[in-house]
Write a protein that holds these residues in place. Sequence first.
Motif, short mmCIF file in Angstrom:
data_model
loop_
_atom_site.label_atom_id
_atom_site.label_comp_id
_atom_site.label_asym_id
_atom_site.label_seq_id
_atom_site.Cartn_x
_atom_site.Cartn_y
_atom_site.Cartn_z
N PHE A 578 -11.17 -16.58 -2.02
CA PHE A 578 -12.29 -15.65 -2.02
C PHE A 578 -12.21 -14.70 -3.21
N LEU A 579 -11.01 -14.17 -3.44
CA LEU A 579 -10.84 -13.18 -4.51
C LEU A 579 -11.15 -13.81 -5.87
N THR A 580 -10.75 -15.05 -6.06
CA THR A 580 -11.02 -15.75 -7.32
C THR A 580 -12.53 -15.86 -7.56
N GLU A 581 -13.28 -16.19 -6.50
CA GLU A 581 -14.75 -16.30 -6.63
C GLU A 581 -15.37 -14.94 -6.97
N LEU A 582 -14.91 -13.90 -6.30
CA LEU A 582 -15.50 -12.57 -6.50
C LEU A 582 -15.11 -11.98 -7.86
N ARG A 595 -7.81 1.93 -3.74
CA ARG A 595 -7.44 2.48 -2.42
C ARG A 595 -7.35 1.35 -1.37
N ALA A 596 -8.34 0.46 -1.41
CA ALA A 596 -8.36 -0.66 -0.46
C ALA A 596 -7.15 -1.57 -0.69
N MET A 597 -6.79 -1.77 -1.96
CA MET A 597 -5.62 -2.59 -2.26
C MET A 597 -4.35 -1.90 -1.81
N SER A 598 -4.32 -0.58 -1.86
CA SER A 598 -3.18 0.18 -1.37
C SER A 598 -2.97 -0.05 0.13
N LEU A 599 -4.09 -0.15 0.86
CA LEU A 599 -4.03 -0.44 2.29
C LEU A 599 -3.48 -1.84 2.54
N PHE A 600 -3.93 -2.79 1.71
CA PHE A 600 -3.43 -4.16 1.88
C PHE A 600 -1.94 -4.25 1.54
N LYS A 601 -1.54 -3.56 0.50
CA LYS A 601 -0.12 -3.57 0.12
C LYS A 601 0.75 -3.03 1.25
N MET A 602 0.26 -2.00 1.91
CA MET A 602 0.99 -1.41 3.04
C MET A 602 1.24 -2.46 4.13
N ARG A 603 0.28 -3.39 4.28
CA ARG A 603 0.37 -4.39 5.34
C ARG A 603 1.00 -5.70 4.88
N ASN A 604 0.91 -5.98 3.58
CA ASN A 604 1.41 -7.27 3.11
C ASN A 604 1.93 -7.16 1.68
N GLN A 605 3.14 -6.62 1.57
CA GLN A 605 3.77 -6.42 0.27
C GLN A 605 3.93 -7.75 -0.48
N GLU A 606 4.25 -8.83 0.28
CA GLU A 606 4.53 -10.12 -0.34
C GLU A 606 3.30 -10.68 -1.07
N GLN A 607 2.16 -10.70 -0.37
CA GLN A 607 0.98 -11.29 -1.02
C GLN A 607 0.34 -10.33 -2.02
N TYR A 608 0.56 -9.05 -1.86
CA TYR A 608 0.09 -8.10 -2.86
C TYR A 608 0.67 -8.47 -4.23
N LEU A 609 1.95 -8.79 -4.27
CA LEU A 609 2.61 -9.17 -5.54
C LEU A 609 1.99 -10.44 -6.11
N GLU A 610 1.60 -11.35 -5.23
CA GLU A 610 0.94 -12.59 -5.64
C GLU A 610 -0.42 -12.28 -6.28
N ILE A 611 -1.14 -11.34 -5.67
CA ILE A 611 -2.48 -10.98 -6.16
C ILE A 611 -2.41 -10.33 -7.53
N ASP A 613 -0.20 -10.61 -9.71
CA ASP A 613 0.27 -11.57 -10.70
C ASP A 613 -0.94 -12.30 -11.30
N LEU A 614 -1.95 -12.56 -10.46
CA LEU A 614 -3.17 -13.23 -10.91
C LEU A 614 -4.18 -12.25 -11.50
N PHE A 615 -4.25 -11.06 -10.89
CA PHE A 615 -5.24 -10.06 -11.29
C PHE A 615 -4.53 -8.70 -11.47
N PRO A 616 -3.96 -8.47 -12.64
CA PRO A 616 -3.18 -7.25 -12.88
C PRO A 616 -3.97 -5.95 -12.69
N ASN A 617 -5.30 -6.01 -12.79
CA ASN A 617 -6.12 -4.80 -12.63
C ASN A 617 -5.97 -4.16 -11.26
N PHE A 618 -5.45 -4.93 -10.29
CA PHE A 618 -5.29 -4.41 -8.94
C PHE A 618 -3.93 -3.73 -8.72
N ALA A 619 -3.12 -3.65 -9.76
CA ALA A 619 -1.80 -3.02 -9.63
C ALA A 619 -1.96 -1.54 -9.30
#
Length: 634
Positions: A578-582, A595-611, A613-619
């Motif tokens: 989904f993220l790739t399409e958007l 802010r929304a990505m900060s919430l996701f990182k709180m819940r899923n540190q592992e996949q946040y790093l994956e994201i 890696d593909l889209f550095p703007n979300f760091a």
Amino acid sequence: MKKWILFTVLALIALLLCTLVTTSNVNSTYQKTTLIKANDFQMASQLNNTKSKKTTNFEPESYNQCDKFIKTYQKHKNQIGRNINWEKFLADDYHVDDITLTIEHIQNSNFASSWRVEQLRKGSTLNKSNNDIKNHIKDLIPDLPSFFHIEKAVPLPDLEKINDLNYHDAHNLLKRLTLTVDDIAWLITQENIPQPLIIEALNNQNLNKIIGYDKIDAISLLDYAVNYNKDSVVEFLLDHGATISNDLYLGSTMEWALKNLMVQFWNQDQKEKVLKSINIVKKLIHLGAEARFSVKNEFEIKGDFPRQFYQFKELEIKKLYEEYQLDLIQISERKTLVVDKQSELIQRITTKISKNVTKETSIKNSISTFHNCRKMISKIEDSWKPKPLKHFINQLSENKIPITKENLQEIDPILATCYFKKENPFRIEVIENSPSTKQIFKALNEKDINKAISIAESKEYSMKQKRWLFYQVLGWDTAYYSELQNSDLHQSKFNYRYFSATKIESIKSFVEAGFDLDYIDEQGTTLLHLAIQKRNLILLKYLLSENVLLDEYNLSDDLLYLFLRELSKFTEEARLAFLTELMALEPQINHHHLRAMSLFKMRNQEQYLEIIDLFPNFAITDKTPLPKAYCGFY
């Protein structure tokens, strides 16, 4: 009667023989497939046994680990809950109350309510009649398959015609028929049956007889009359000895009355119905009827029972008191059953769940892990302290700032979405149980849209009822959109809230029938929003391939934020797709997205790093704040 039963049995035998002959080849193929799958399962089991999985204790280290474990535990909990024959515990001397509460704990209150009311209905005349028919058929055909069910019709076939009769003819029909309490319960559910006719049908009936008809989770005529807002019927029943229900688990008569009052109060344009519901509650207060409450004060009154709830805010409480002299605070509070997690039966089922979880995960301490994981997730979630919509609405009002989409979006884009959904002016009124709607659905089943519309146009439906029918027919087949818009059911403004046909074939038929793919409804929702809300990647790709007008409405940023706020609800595989399409839409990443990505990182540190890696703007950094708001009740 015997001739009728014999004829029915012979017809069933003929049907069964025909079915067996025509499906013999299919069954043989199915048996081969089943054997292959069974052998695969045995091989898998043997492999597991040879590896001799070792069980270990498990200490959760992250939100994501816990989230996965809880889902596994819940999966086994649900499977066991669905597969248990709860009735067998009655033979083990467990009380109906114990079993009810165990079902609630293992599944939920809806399942518990259904099971409990089914046990109570066993004392009904309808249930006894159905059992007699079943046993008689079984005596005649001992090998009759269990999926054959023959039951007494409710209502009587002739009674179904009553909605199409004038008062005089309806009166004569009721005099001619011998009605049961179940037929009368059905009459009560009908919107257009005059109450004097129902009262006439109640004469010479046992008003406290158990109702076997199962339209709602209630077993008394009084509760049916209260729920369907029949105030004169309620008064007649109470004046002639009907008993107020007060089951320790199911809804009490007063609880049905409060639920009905809330529903009628929402429809302020139908004052007569509001007055009826108020009169019912007043009558019950006078008789000392009780209800359960989670909150009861001058600012809010709230309560719930299985499948239902009631809630009144400060302004509503005040209006009911000042304009109608109805004081909801007067209602007495009642005691109900409470789940004891340490009860013998709950412990017995929980042990079984634990064994199944351990078998799949090799985690020995699965019960304590489940509780520890829930504590960990609660602790992490509690660190996020967003404010509800109401807080920001009050804040804007106090500062004399207009409540607009732009001002709400500036605080948090979720607030604009939330506010305009709550302020929905396009309400509906469900009428699925009426004879006319059954005729409409029958016509739709025959693929005769013109007949369906003709039936609908011959009835005097309200605007809300027409709106409900419009979306029901559209859900049947989106190709009917053109016919609907050229009928009396037409809708000048489309609303995605009631639209559910999101398969690609349905969307294509929808467009061919004249719908605009770029349409934005009054709440600012588009088909693109729907694709994200329904987590439908195929629909999203299709819409983007059709070049929907994103730039004109600046939707790409909004869509991305909506997706990021819902990110945890997507599967791990779907998130990146989904993220790739958007991201291909090149949205401008702003502080809300981070802010929304900060919430996701709180819940899923592992996949946040994956994201990232593909889209550095979300760091983000440790100082990136969490979202300010959530879409609470307003």
